[in-house]
Design a protein around this motif. Structure first.
Motif, PDB file in Angstrom:
ATOM      1  N   PRO A 157      60.154  40.853  50.256  1.00 22.77           N
ATOM      2  CA  PRO A 157      59.193  40.628  49.168  1.00 22.77           C
ATOM      3  C   PRO A 157      58.853  39.148  48.996  1.00 22.77           C
ATOM      4  CG  PRO A 157      60.835  42.241  48.496  1.00 22.77           C
ATOM      5  CD  PRO A 157      61.289  41.701  49.829  1.00 22.77           C
ATOM      6  N   GLY A 158      57.557  38.867  48.974  1.00 27.59           N
ATOM      7  CA  GLY A 158      57.072  37.502  48.772  1.00 27.59           C
ATOM      8  C   GLY A 158      56.872  36.698  50.033  1.00 27.59           C
ATOM      9  N   LEU A 159      57.505  37.088  51.143  1.00 26.84           N
ATOM     10  CA  LEU A 159      57.454  36.285  52.363  1.00 26.84           C
ATOM     11  C   LEU A 159      56.051  36.160  52.926  1.00 26.84           C
ATOM     12  CD1 LEU A 159      58.886  34.717  54.612  1.00 26.84           C
ATOM     13  CD2 LEU A 159      59.327  36.909  55.756  1.00 26.84           C
ATOM     14  N   ALA A 160      55.323  37.256  52.977  1.00 27.40           N
ATOM     15  CA  ALA A 160      54.000  37.247  53.611  1.00 27.40           C
ATOM     16  C   ALA A 160      53.026  36.300  52.933  1.00 27.40           C
ATOM     17  CB  ALA A 160      53.424  38.668  53.632  1.00 27.40           C
ATOM     18  N   ARG A 161      53.261  35.970  51.687  1.00 26.11           N
ATOM     19  CA  ARG A 161      52.340  35.090  50.951  1.00 26.11           C
ATOM     20  C   ARG A 161      52.681  33.613  51.121  1.00 26.11           C
ATOM     21  NH1 ARG A 161      53.674  38.997  47.074  1.00 26.11           N
ATOM     22  NH2 ARG A 161      54.950  37.480  45.934  1.00 26.11           N
ATOM     23  N   THR A 162      53.689  33.303  51.925  1.00 25.61           N
ATOM     24  CA  THR A 162      54.146  31.917  52.061  1.00 25.61           C
ATOM     25  C   THR A 162      53.770  31.339  53.420  1.00 25.61           C
ATOM     26  OG1 THR A 162      56.304  32.388  53.054  1.00 25.61           O
ATOM     27  CG2 THR A 162      56.139  32.570  50.647  1.00 25.61           C
ATOM     28  N   PRO A 163      53.694  30.011  53.527  1.00 24.34           N
ATOM     29  CA  PRO A 163      53.404  29.361  54.813  1.00 24.34           C
ATOM     30  C   PRO A 163      54.668  29.151  55.648  1.00 24.34           C
ATOM     31  CG  PRO A 163      53.485  27.695  53.109  1.00 24.34           C
ATOM     32  CD  PRO A 163      53.698  29.031  52.412  1.00 24.34           C
ATOM     33  N   TYR A 164      55.381  30.250  55.933  1.00 20.45           N
ATOM     34  CA  TYR A 164      56.620  30.164  56.697  1.00 20.45           C
ATOM     35  C   TYR A 164      56.327  29.808  58.155  1.00 20.45           C
ATOM     36  CZ  TYR A 164      55.322  34.858  58.277  1.00 20.45           C
ATOM     37  OH  TYR A 164      54.653  35.925  58.819  1.00 20.45           O
ATOM     38  N   TRP A 165      57.345  29.320  58.823  1.00 19.83           N
ATOM     39  CA  TRP A 165      57.269  29.043  60.252  1.00 19.83           C
ATOM     40  C   TRP A 165      57.861  30.201  61.049  1.00 19.83           C
ATOM     41  CZ3 TRP A 165      59.616  23.432  61.032  1.00 19.83           C
ATOM     42  CH2 TRP A 165      58.657  22.474  60.637  1.00 19.83           C
ATOM     43  N   THR A 166      57.308  30.434  62.231  1.00 17.73           N
ATOM     44  CA  THR A 166      58.022  31.150  63.286  1.00 17.73           C
ATOM     45  C   THR A 166      58.340  30.092  64.345  1.00 17.73           C
ATOM     46  OG1 THR A 166      56.036  31.715  64.561  1.00 17.73           O
ATOM     47  CG2 THR A 166      56.705  33.250  62.802  1.00 17.73           C
ATOM     48  N   ASN A 167      58.824  30.526  65.497  1.00 20.36           N
ATOM     49  CA  ASN A 167      59.108  29.552  66.549  1.00 20.36           C
ATOM     50  C   ASN A 167      57.859  28.764  66.937  1.00 20.36           C
ATOM     51  OD1 ASN A 167      58.347  32.243  67.809  1.00 20.36           O
ATOM     52  ND2 ASN A 167      58.284  30.975  69.653  1.00 20.36           N
ATOM     53  N   ARG A 168      56.680  29.375  66.806  1.00 17.57           N
ATOM     54  CA  ARG A 168      55.449  28.697  67.217  1.00 17.57           C
ATOM     55  C   ARG A 168      55.154  27.476  66.357  1.00 17.57           C
ATOM     56  NH1 ARG A 168      50.839  32.587  69.586  1.00 17.57           N
ATOM     57  NH2 ARG A 168      52.082  33.530  71.253  1.00 17.57           N
TER      58      ARG A 168
END
Length: 466
Positions: A157-168
């Motif tokens: 919950p909430g993750l999709a709305r954030t500017p998180y990083w993946t490895n890219r």
């Protein structure tokens, strides 16, 4: 929207390392091959995975070695600088441009289509470009699905709305963050987490399972937990993230189910990878689009040729046999031989090597002790502390590690092994040969192991197996 039709002997969807190799070899064999790629030719490895990440690991390792000089070989002051790292990464990836790779592919005789390819019939791949134009390519002989995988992002919950990083995003980072939260204690999360830590970032790793590198031996977890904690990395295991929040200027906040509230400037999500079977058109061959991988036989066939209709092969991450470049290249050889009717050995996965490029490196091949016992094998193990070996003693600082061997006494061979420590991935080579070749334990015990080397610990561990 424009639609056109085309035909080819073989259509290869996905041009990562394995797909590119298969397409190139089939074209060089005289077949008319169409290669389809929506991203960068070469795939994840040369642009966002193996190559740039190991440049970062090497740079971070140099910092660590510099810091180890004091008290052992003199004195040294180390000042981290991120800019040389970004320059090296941009150079290695050609600034994330695949022009040279495309030219290499075409030079091998492959016809290249840029776009998203999906199976629309057993013998047809429809390719949609960025403008919405479609090309339906009918295969006369074979379709090869080599679509790879993408970062798996959990539905927190909430993750999709954030500017998180993946490895890219982490690989392309222009600056080192002051603090970093890492969700996932697997290879990607630990490698990149240690890199940023060595460049001055305050790093916290959150892993939902009980152990770091949960697939590997528990001794690998114990070793890395000690070393990473000594490096200054905060590690939380058995910690499931219940929610994520982000505020501009305040950063990210993770709320864990057992009560932890963790805050950092950046968030890296490193919770594995997934293949999108719906996107590739799995339903066209009666495969559940929600399945984790395409079902393949020992020849990598999803559907063998029948009644004059072309066969469908798959290779790489989408087969679920290991998301490694070396597995996709290995599978490409099996696929090419199958399409050309050359026969040869089928695919075998009893000795798949894998390396986590942390410091210390964790190299492993074949089965872990737990996996071997689950299969009902007559298990015996040998375990040697690398720091107490002759080479470990002379190596002094940074000598943490171990060698663990897993043997099946009924067949009298090694079925798995782990080489953790300095150059662990290189030491693994000897174990990979032994496990792959099913070399008898009696023969391995007769071997002369060079002194003083890290790999000599393999001989010491063998003597414990009785």
């Amino acid at each position: 929207m424009a639609v056109r039709a085309d035909t080819a002997d073989v259509v290869v969807v996905g041009l990562g390392p394995g797909g590119e190799e298969a397409a190139g070899r089939l074209a060089e064999a005289g077949l008319d091959v169409v290669g389809v790629e929506e991203g960068l030719v070469g795939g994840e490895c040369p642009y966002y995975g193996c190559i740039p990440s190991k440049i970062m690991v090497r740079s971070a390792g140099l910092l660590a070695e510099g810091r180890r000089i004091t008290g052992h070989a003199g004195t040294a002051m180390v000042h981290p600088e991120w800019r040389p790292v970004t320059r090296a990464v941009r150079k290695a990836t050609a600034d994330w441009d695949d022009k040279i790779a495309v030219e290499r592919l075409i030079g091998r005789g492959v016809r290249f289509l840029r776009g998203t390819g999906r199976l629309t019939a057993r013998d047809e791949v429809t390719v949609a470009d960025v403008d919405g134009n479609e090309t339906a390519v009918r295969a006369r002989q074979a379709v090869v699905l080599a679509v790879g995988s993408e970062p798996a992002v959990p539905p927190i919950p909430g993750l999709a709305r954030t500017p998180y990083w993946t490895n890219r995003e982490a690989i392309r980072a222009e600056e080192v963050p002051g603090s970093l939260l890492v969700i996932g204690g697997g290879s990607i999360g630990l490698e990149l987490g240690q890199v940023f830590c060595r460049f001055g970032t305050a790093v916290t790793v959150v892993e939902g399972m009980q152990r770091l590198l949960p697939r590997e031996e528990p001794e690998a977890h114990e070793l890395l937990l000690k070393v990473l904690t000594d490096n200054g990395i905060e590690v939380h295991t058995s910690a499931r993230v219940g929610a994520v929040d982000h505020e501009e200027g305040a950063g990210f906040t993770l709320y864990c189910d057992r009560g932890e509230r963790l805050v950092a400037e950046r968030l890296l999500v490193a919770t594995g990878r997934r293949s999108d079977l719906a996107k590739v058109g799995a339903l066209a061959v009666d495969v559940d689009a929600e399945a984790p991988a395409l079902p393949v036989d020992e020849r990598l066939r999803v559907a063998p040729p029948v009644s004059g209709r072309p066969g469908i092969w798959a290779l790489g991450d989408v087969t679920g046999k290991g998301a490694y470049t070396h597995v996709s290249m290995y599978q490409a050889d099996v696929v090419v031989r199958g399409i050309l009717g050359e026969g040869g050995p089928p695919a075998a996965y009893h000795a798949v090597p894998r390396v986590t490029f942390t410091d210390p490196e964790i190299g492993a091949v074949g089965l872990t002790e737990w996996e071997a016992r689950e299969r009902g094998l007559a298990v015996r193990t040998g375990l040697v502390d690398l720091s107490t070996s002759a080479r470990g003693t002379t190596h002094q600082i940074g000598n943490d590690g171990f060698v663990k061997l897993v043997a099946d006494m009924l067949s009298g061979v090694l079925v798995g092994g782990t080489t953790a420590g300095p150059y662990g991935g290189e030491v693994l080579g000897a174990l990979s040969v032994a496990v792959h070749g099913r070399v008898p334990l009696a023969v391995l015990r007769e071997q002369i192991w060079a002194y003083p080397t890290f790999h000599r610990a393999i001989g010491d561990a063998l003597r414990q197996i009785k």
